[in-house]
Write a protein that holds these residues in place. Structure first.
Motif, mmCIF file in Angstrom:
data_model
loop_
_atom_site.group_PDB
_atom_site.id
_atom_site.type_symbol
_atom_site.label_atom_id
_atom_site.label_comp_id
_atom_site.label_asym_id
_atom_site.label_seq_id
_atom_site.Cartn_x
_atom_site.Cartn_y
_atom_site.Cartn_z
ATOM 1 N N LYS A 135 0.841 -1.137 -0.086
ATOM 2 C CA LYS A 135 0.099 -0.116 0.065
ATOM 3 C C LYS A 135 0.704 1.265 -0.127
ATOM 4 N N PHE A 136 2.067 1.329 -0.197
ATOM 5 C CA PHE A 136 2.991 2.481 -0.671
ATOM 6 C C PHE A 136 4.023 1.918 -1.482
ATOM 7 N N PRO A 137 4.555 2.910 -2.263
ATOM 8 C CA PRO A 137 5.731 2.569 -2.993
ATOM 9 C C PRO A 137 6.925 2.372 -2.379
ATOM 10 N N PRO A 138 8.072 1.572 -2.892
ATOM 11 C CA PRO A 138 9.185 1.424 -2.396
ATOM 12 C C PRO A 138 10.024 2.535 -2.418
ATOM 13 N N THR A 139 10.716 3.072 -1.259
ATOM 14 C CA THR A 139 11.571 4.225 -1.463
ATOM 15 C C THR A 139 12.876 4.124 -0.892
ATOM 16 N N ARG A 140 13.894 5.087 -0.912
ATOM 17 C CA ARG A 140 15.009 4.783 -0.285
ATOM 18 C C ARG A 140 15.056 4.596 1.358
ATOM 19 N N LEU A 141 13.988 5.148 1.921
ATOM 20 C CA LEU A 141 13.599 5.059 3.357
ATOM 21 C C LEU A 141 13.118 3.699 3.785
ATOM 22 N N GLN A 142 12.281 3.190 2.817
ATOM 23 C CA GLN A 142 11.366 2.134 2.992
ATOM 24 C C GLN A 142 11.702 1.070 1.946
ATOM 25 N N ARG A 143 12.516 0.210 1.899
ATOM 26 C CA ARG A 143 13.119 -0.640 0.962
ATOM 27 C C ARG A 143 12.624 -2.056 1.404
ATOM 28 N N TYR A 144 11.376 -2.110 1.220
ATOM 29 C CA TYR A 144 10.626 -3.530 1.545
ATOM 30 C C TYR A 144 11.093 -4.224 0.286
ATOM 31 N N VAL A 282 -6.605 -0.467 -3.782
ATOM 32 C CA VAL A 282 -6.483 -1.225 -2.791
ATOM 33 C C VAL A 282 -6.925 -0.106 -1.620
ATOM 34 N N ILE A 283 -6.113 0.923 -1.591
ATOM 35 C CA ILE A 283 -6.213 2.023 -0.536
ATOM 36 C C ILE A 283 -7.711 2.542 -0.517
ATOM 37 N N HIS A 284 -8.146 2.774 -1.576
ATOM 38 C CA HIS A 284 -9.435 3.495 -1.673
ATOM 39 C C HIS A 284 -10.446 2.496 -1.224
ATOM 40 N N ALA A 285 -10.268 1.134 -1.546
ATOM 41 C CA ALA A 285 -11.509 -0.010 -1.108
ATOM 42 C C ALA A 285 -11.378 -0.151 0.210
ATOM 43 N N SER A 286 -10.122 0.489 1.039
ATOM 44 C CA SER A 286 -10.297 0.111 2.602
ATOM 45 C C SER A 286 -10.980 1.294 3.177
ATOM 46 N N GLY A 287 -11.353 2.267 2.270
ATOM 47 C CA GLY A 287 -12.043 3.389 3.116
ATOM 48 C C GLY A 287 -10.915 4.542 3.335
#
Length: 333
Positions: A135-144, A282-287
């Motif tokens: 539910k969020f893009p991969p970034t330099r700070l969050q390299r999941y 997905v984000i919008h479907a979760s409200g």
């Protein structure tokens, strides 16, 4: 410059593929010393691997030049080994074809080769399915993406990687010649010296999971390219196309170079945009609400363009806040 080595190496690669190299070595005494030190590290790791796991070393091959050098070092060490590649699903086609060709050659020599496919929560994933799940893009700070697509292979084994201190300050501070792989930084053992007094502690550590040897951790970029050129190693053709790094197309760590990557591989740009569109669904479907209106808005933000309408930051993502809250809590413990 590195570009000079790329140009000089281009004809070498063609000759190498034809198998016409006479095998003469051109290493300087300094490079030969580096090679010998790396071989000794690999031999020590091999002994530990059989003692701790009863299995040979696993060379992790990303398709880059450092992996190529490590494979050659292990081969010259004369020890049993296997090779594994973690399929990120976002590598350039040239990397995939290079891995296939390299593995075919290795298997003809009797070396066991394996492709590791990524899984997340017991589900087979790709980069494009992982983005909507997180539910969020991969970034330099969050390299999941790195954690899930690249670092899950080699569990319960002693692995060889091409990590080098010269690549970043963070690696200089947090990586060593030998390491234990653990999610808890306080329990990680790092040996930065071949004669480190903690060597016995490392060898007798009861922690389960994988151990790591980085035999060329102290090599510079110049050392690597000198070795590649001198030994006529068969490397990824992306380097001959002017690439200075080989990895996932669109990796946030590549910065503005990503625009050049997407101009050469536009299909990957379309794949990211589609994934961002599914992420918004997905984000919008979760409200939940976002300040982005379209997948293109997400892509522009992700590419760090200025003046993007509805600009957001990572704190706007509930999933990101939750993951980092848990991480901070574990640090405090």
């Amino acid at each position: 410059t590195n570009q000079r080595f790329f140009c000089a190496h281009k004809q070498d690669q063609k000759e190498r593929r034809r198998g016409s190299w006479p095998g003469k070595r051109y290493l300087t005494p300094f490079c030969m010393d580096l090679e010998q030190k790396a071989i000794e590290r690999v031999k020590a790791a091999s002994q530990m691997s059989f003692t701790l796991y009863g299995s040979p070393l696993v060379v992790t091959d990303s398709g880059g030049k450092d992996s190529c050098v490590c494979r050659e070092i292990v081969r010259r060490a004369g020890i049993p080994y296997e090779v594994q590649h973690n399929l990120t699903t976002a590598d350039a086609p040239q990397t995939i074809y290079h891995i296939r060709e390299s593995f075919k050659r290795l298997e003809q020599e009797g070396i066991s080769c394996q492709i590791n496919y990524p899984f997340y929560k017991e589900r087979r994933v790709t980069m494009w399915t992982l983005i909507p799940i997180k539910k969020f893009p991969p970034t330099r700070l969050q390299r999941y993406c790195c954690q899930i697509l690249k670092e899950t292979g080699g569990q319960g084994r002693f692995i060889i990687t091409g990590v080098r201190w010269a690549e970043s300050v963070k690696r200089k501070n947090n990586r060593g010649i030998y390491e234990t792989f653990t999610a808890d930084p306080s329990k990680k053992i790092i040996l930065n010296n071949d004669n480190d007094e903690r060597r016995q502690l490392f060898e007798n550590c009861s922690l389960k999971g994988k151990r790591i040897c980085n035999p060329i951790v102290d090599w510079t970029d110049r050392d690597v390219w000198d070795y590649v050129q001198s030994e006529k190693l068969f490397i990824n053709p992306l380097y001959d196309m002017g690439f200075f790094r080989v990895g996932c197309i669109g990796c946030p760590m590549a910065g503005k170079i990503r625009w050049r990557e997407f101009s050469m591989f536009p299909t990957y740009q379309h794949a990211y945009i589609r994934a961002f569109g599914r992420m918004l669904d997905v984000i919008h479907a979760s409200g939940l609400k976002t300040r982005w209106k379209t997948a293109e808005d997400v892509f522009s933000w992700w590419m760090e363009e200025e003046q993007v309408e509805g600009q957001m930051n990572l704190m706007d993502f509930e999933e990101w806040r939750a993951e980092n809250a848990n991480r901070k809590a574990s640090w405090k413990q």
